[in-house]
Write a protein that holds these residues in place. Structure first.
Motif, PDB file in Angstrom:
ATOM      1  N   UNK A   1       1.055  -1.227  -0.129  1.00 67.31           N
ATOM      2  CA  UNK A   1      -0.036   0.028  -0.054  1.00 67.31           C
ATOM      3  C   UNK A   1       0.996   1.257   0.160  1.00 67.31           C
ATOM      4  N   UNK A   2       0.606   1.867  -0.973  1.00 65.78           N
ATOM      5  CA  UNK A   2       1.383   3.321  -1.107  1.00 65.78           C
ATOM      6  C   UNK A   2       0.368   4.650  -0.853  1.00 65.78           C
ATOM      7  N   UNK A   3       0.818   5.420  -0.105  1.00 62.66           N
ATOM      8  CA  UNK A   3      -0.237   6.584   0.086  1.00 62.66           C
ATOM      9  C   UNK A   3       0.190   7.869  -0.638  1.00 62.66           C
ATOM     10  N   UNK A   4       1.169   7.917  -1.551  1.00 64.51           N
ATOM     11  CA  UNK A   4       1.271   8.815  -2.556  1.00 64.51           C
ATOM     12  C   UNK A   4       0.761   8.382  -3.786  1.00 64.51           C
ATOM     13  N   UNK A   5      -0.033   9.140  -4.619  1.00 60.25           N
ATOM     14  CA  UNK A   5      -0.436   8.821  -6.089  1.00 60.25           C
ATOM     15  C   UNK A   5       0.775   8.990  -6.955  1.00 60.25           C
ATOM     16  N   UNK A   6       1.669  10.090  -6.778  1.00 61.42           N
ATOM     17  CA  UNK A   6       2.955  10.257  -7.601  1.00 61.42           C
ATOM     18  C   UNK A   6       3.868   9.144  -7.526  1.00 61.42           C
ATOM     19  N   UNK A   7       4.124   8.558  -6.336  1.00 66.78           N
ATOM     20  CA  UNK A   7       4.910   7.637  -5.974  1.00 66.78           C
ATOM     21  C   UNK A   7       4.476   6.292  -6.323  1.00 66.78           C
ATOM     22  N   UNK A   8       3.232   6.220  -6.111  1.00 75.30           N
ATOM     23  CA  UNK A   8       2.399   4.932  -6.662  1.00 75.30           C
ATOM     24  C   UNK A   8       2.513   4.710  -8.124  1.00 75.30           C
TER      25      UNK A   8
END
Length: 495
Positions: free
Chosen positions: A238-245
């Motif tokens: 689970x990644x909480x940053x859209x850009x880093x996802x």
């Protein structure tokens, strides 16, 4: 066992938590201002050779010079073919035969700078991919120790050997990583081709770059996890940053497509670390004391030389007899100890003082459980057994700073001792200072500036001693509280 990987990203830092069966087991933190450099390759310059330590300092462009030991320098160094070697230095030649001050050297970081120590280096370069680690200066093909089946290990070796010539890799060796278990020829070929192209680029940089200069930088943390930390039991990332996802998704689709199904963007209102109480676990991991569910507790003390862990029964009184109580406490503590080793990233020498067990079978069971739980640890560990003093001695490979070293600093009040002088001790120091001043100077009175607790004690418990001192020096002594003073600080002012 169900596992999740939580990735919390802010502009200042990236934090990763590995959660197993609902409990946080490991935390990785990478800050944008001081990223870890393990795995980076540099074109360095030798600045000092230390024959007495069989080592040298190398300038790689950091604030502190890095350190390389003779054993970490490739002994196929061309200079060794020109100079005489005795039987004594055949295995590890003298450092002055390997490097000279002022000469350039290509090195890789194997240990981050920790405390006052610079980075640890090696000339034995290695470049990782998803399934393989390419070692340019070796012809050996190794297999991760975590891949246990002999037939599987042999299959992977044969697969690598058969693919090397087809891909066009003429020299160099490979290490098959744990993730390579059960994979086929297509995945091996893809990784080999990637490593071949990357190494050609790095070779050109090594030839053209002037020292000190970085040649290769390892991936940022949020991408490294998809390469290094994925196991078969990981259900979700689970990644909480859209850009880093999106960044991670693009990387995964290109290099590790099998990871894509478990990759998930987390847009929830609650912070992703709050899902499994990670923030609270990090806070607890900075404490000396770790409570056990039974009522027992651990005391963990981290020093520069080693880490000591003391197991105590605390409020746990058991139900049968003392030996059974001790055994249950020790057995419960093993799970907590292994979790704390991983959470705090404790490395180097670790001494565990379990509660003394008279029954040798109990000792064996506790030791076996410790070794079994350590098998899940990403870091390499070695347990030596129970010593004559009843201590369990072990080592855990240290490549980066511990959680405590990364998140805390030495207390300016106690200078890292973890304890401060009592108010009583400071009062007696004040009395001695006044006596020194009285012998050296003639004054009308004295003003003592000190912390609240010290002044309170001087006016209460030590008031009789103050009166005796005033009578002895024949001068009045006044007191004033300084709110900004720590308990150990004071000044004696002549008036």
């Amino acid at each position: 066992m169900n596992s999740e990987i939580l990735v919390n990203v802010t502009p200042m830092e990236t934090r990763v938590a590995i959660v197993e069966n609902g409990a946080v087991q490991e935390v990785y933190i990478e800050r944008s201002q001081n990223r870890g450099i393990v795995g980076n390759i540099y074109r360095g310059k030798v600045v000092r050779v230390l024959p007495g330590m069989q080592a040298a300092f190398v300038d790689i462009g950091l604030e502190r010079a890095a350190f390389i030991h003779a054993s970490d320098i490739d002994i196929s160094h061309p200079r060794l073919h020109d100079e005489h070697q005795t039987s004594e230095n055949k295995n590890v030649p003298p450092i002055f035969q390997l490097v000279r001050e002022g000469e350039p050297i290509t090195v890789q970081v194997i240990k981050d700078p920790i405390g006052t120590k610079g980075a640890r280096l090696t000339t034995q370069l290695s470049i990782p991919s998803r399934y393989l680690v390419y070692v340019p200066d070796s012809d050996h093909i190794g297999v991760s120790q975590r891949i246990e089946g002999d037939s599987e290990r042999e299959r992977l070796r044969e697969l690598v050997n058969s693919c090397k010539d087809d891909v066009g890799i003429e020299k160099g060796g490979f290490i098959l990583r744990t993730a390579a278990e059960s994979i086929g020829e297509a995945e091996i070929r893809k990784d080999m081709d990637y490593l071949r192209r990357l190494w050609r680029v790095l070779e050109e940089r090594i030839k053209s770059e002037k020292a000190p200069q970085i040649v290769y930088e390892d991936l940022p943390l949020h991408l490294r996890i998809t390469r290094d930390l994925i196991r078969a039991d990981v259900d979700k990332i689970r990644i909480d940053s859209r850009e880093n996802f999106q960044n991670t998704l693009d990387f995964v689709r290109k290099y590790t497509p099998e990871v894509e199904p478990i990759l998930e963007y987390y847009p929830g209102e609650r912070p992703v670390f709050d899902l499994f109480n990670v923030e609270e676990d990090i806070r607890r991991a900075l404490s000396r004391k770790v409570d056990l569910k039974s009522g027992g507790y651990l005391i963990i003390d981290q020093t520069e030389a080693m880490t000591t862990i003391d197991v105590n029964t605390g409020a746990f009184v058991g139900h049968r007899n003392l030996e059974e109580t001790i055994f249950k406490t020790n057995l419960e503590s093993v799970t907590a100890i292994v979790r704390q080793l991983r959470m705090r990233n404790l490395g180097g020498i670790i001494i565990i003082d379990f509660i003394d067990m008279e029954d040798t079978e109990h000792q064996r069971q506790v030791l076996r459980m410790l070794e079994k739980l350590l098998e899940k640890d990403h870091a390499k560990t070695k347990v030596t057994g129970v010593s004559e003093l009843g201590l369990v001695e072990m080592t855990r490979k240290r490549t980066r700073e511990s959680l405590e070293q990364m998140l805390t600093e030495y207390c300016q009040v106690c200078d890292g001792r973890g304890r401060i002088k009592t108010a009583q001790t400071v009062c007696y120091e004040i009395f001695r200072e006044i006596l020194r001043e009285a012998r050296a100077y003639d004054t009308k009175s004295y003003m003592v500036l000190a912390a609240q607790a010290v002044v309170d004690r001087l006016l209460d418990e030590e008031s009789a001693a103050v009166a005796d001192l005033e009578e002895f020096i024949r001068k009045p002594i006044h007191f004033r509280v300084e709110p900004m003073y720590s308990q150990e600080q004071f000044d004696v002012v002549l008036q």
